[in-house]
Design an enzyme around this catalytic site. Structure first.
Site, PDB file in Angstrom:
ATOM      1  CG  HIS A  42     -42.923  18.818   5.343  1.00 47.44           C
ATOM      2  ND1 HIS A  42     -42.684  18.495   4.069  1.00 47.44           N
ATOM      3  CD2 HIS A  42     -42.847  17.559   6.176  1.00 47.44           C
ATOM      4  CE1 HIS A  42     -42.303  17.397   4.069  1.00 47.44           C
ATOM      5  NE2 HIS A  42     -42.398  16.745   5.234  1.00 47.44           N
ATOM      6  CD  GLU A  69     -40.688  17.841   9.533  1.00 48.56           C
ATOM      7  OE1 GLU A  69     -40.503  18.381   8.202  1.00 48.56           O
ATOM      8  OE2 GLU A  69     -40.732  16.554   9.580  1.00 48.56           O
ATOM      9  CG  ASP A  71     -36.815  15.930   8.322  1.00 44.63           C
ATOM     10  OD1 ASP A  71     -37.599  15.579   9.184  1.00 44.63           O
ATOM     11  OD2 ASP A  71     -37.318  16.615   7.045  1.00 44.63           O
ATOM     12  CG  HIS A  84     -36.161  14.618   3.960  1.00 43.48           C
ATOM     13  ND1 HIS A  84     -36.279  13.658   3.136  1.00 43.48           N
ATOM     14  CD2 HIS A  84     -37.311  14.433   4.644  1.00 43.48           C
ATOM     15  CE1 HIS A  84     -37.041  12.666   3.194  1.00 43.48           C
ATOM     16  NE2 HIS A  84     -37.892  13.223   4.164  1.00 43.48           N
ATOM     17  CD  GLU A 177     -38.507  12.367  10.643  1.00 43.47           C
ATOM     18  OE1 GLU A 177     -39.300  13.338   9.817  1.00 43.47           O
ATOM     19  OE2 GLU A 177     -38.466  11.115  10.267  1.00 43.47           O
TER      20      GLU A 177
END
Ligand code: G3P
Ligand code: CA
Length: 363
Positions: A42, A69, A71, A84, A177
């Site tokens: 994460h 991950e 973002d 993020h 994301e």
């Protein structure tokens, strides 16, 4: 942003179900084989190095995460940045370098700065200002301002991961994301289209490629599935992230003249939702307490229904920091084992990939 009252109530009822949870965690009731479940780093190995720094990504890679991950938000000049949230002020010294560039709400938006400006900033561990001084959100993590990191572009990070894939002979996946598509659209930017094009450029286009593309915005995910990917000849696996409505994670434009309203996620937690989500996605990414019955502490309908609908379940976010492990679990490992084995999830987002890989491999 994620601690309003109703969320605290939800998590506390989850925590109060401790006795039931401990009973359920007994070996008799564990699923026999969840050893294939994924470890998703994460924001990188963010328990050890500032989130989304390339250092944190390299460390996560070395720790054996299956997916890493990213973002993604956009700069003023349309660069795709790995950050993020749309703000620069919680992880950089933007307030010192560009005083006076905050919006009315006091926040410094990445979308108001060019990539060249953003590259002038130093990036650090998450902090907030208390009495003019930076205060770390997680005090035991990498110290603020003790080293220098930079905001990276999506391309820089994909080059790092693909380079490591070549040099190690592994094939570690990516988990981008798309953040705040409505905010980007309001500024005339189509972030989803830009991210898809970048992923395609780096060779990610098929369902079998090692990528999950995630978003909280259901309308945007449906658009990606039915319009953008077919137009680009792509077929990536999509993950519907699920937020608590009260977080205001996804703002929907309202009738003209009215303020945008938070998207209502309640339907995604009700029986029958998985079938609907399976029409446009391959998985769900719920907040972990959503998967457990508030009263009994037992797994609720969500994982079972998701699996029946053919959806994967990747809850967020598992943290080992002080105060982050629910008290009914002896330690981080028992907490993870409960979700892997009893709740039966297919992977977890974790800030501590090393400990999560070790636990998963022991299952
Ligand atoms: O994307 C999964 C998890 O990261 C969702 O929460 O806010 O950390 O992006 P957030
Ligand atoms: Ca995320």
């Amino acid at each position: 942003m994620r601690t309003p009252l109703a969320s605290l109530l939800l998590i506390s009822t989850f925590l109060m179900a401790s006795l039931a949870a401990q009973v359920m965690a007994s070996p008799k009731q564990t699923h026999a084989n969840n050893s294939k479940a994924l470890v998703i780093a994460h924001r990188g190995a963010s328990g050890y190095l500032p989130e989304h720094s390339l250092a944190a990504k390299a460390l996560a890679y070395g720790m054996g995460a299956d997916y890493i991950e990213q973002d993604v938000v956009m700069s003023k000049d349309n660069a795709l940045l790995v950050l993020h949230d749309p703000y620069l002020d919680r992880v950089t010294n933007v307030a010192e370098i560009f005083p006076g560039r905050a919006r009315e709400d006091g926040r410094y938006y990445a979308i108001d700065f060019t990539l060249a400006e953003i590259k002038q900033l130093e990036m650090t561990e998450i902090f907030e200002r208390k009495d003019g001084k930076p205060k770390q959100k997680y005090p035991e993590r990498f110290p603020v301002w003790k080293s220098s990191f930079k905001v990276s572009t999506l391309a820089e990070e994909l080059e790092l991961i693909q380079g490591l894939n070549q040099s190690t002979g592994k094939n570690i996946g990516i988990y981008p994301e798309i953040k705040a598509p409505a905010l980007h659209r309001a500024a005339g930017k189509d972030i989803s289209l830009a991210v898809l094009k970048e992923l395609k450029k780096f060779g990610y286009s098929k369902a079998s490629d090692k990528v999950f593309l995630q978003c909280f915005d259901a309308h945007e995910l449906q658009r990606i599935n039915s319009k953008l990917m077919p137009k680009l000849g792509m077929d990536l696996k999509l993950v519907q992230l699920i937020a608590m409505t009260e977080w205001g994670e996804t703002l929907r434009n309202n009738a003209m003249g009215l303020k945008p309203e938070p998207y209502n996620y309640d339907w995604m937690m009700k029986p029958g939702a998985a079938q609907k989500i399976a029409e446009y996605a391959e998985g769900i990414g719920p907040w972990f307490p959503m998967l457990v019955d508030r009263n009994t502490g037992k797994p609720n309908h969500m994982v079972q229904e998701a699996h029946q609908a053919g959806l994967l379940v990747h809850p967020y976010t598992f943290r080992a920091d002080k105060g982050q492990v629910p008290p009914q679990f002896k330690n981080f490992e028992e907490y993870l084992a409960y979700f892997y084995n009893v709740v039966g999830v297919d992977g977890v987002f974790t800030d501590f990939p090393d400990r999560t890989v070790k636990l998963r491999d022991s299952l």
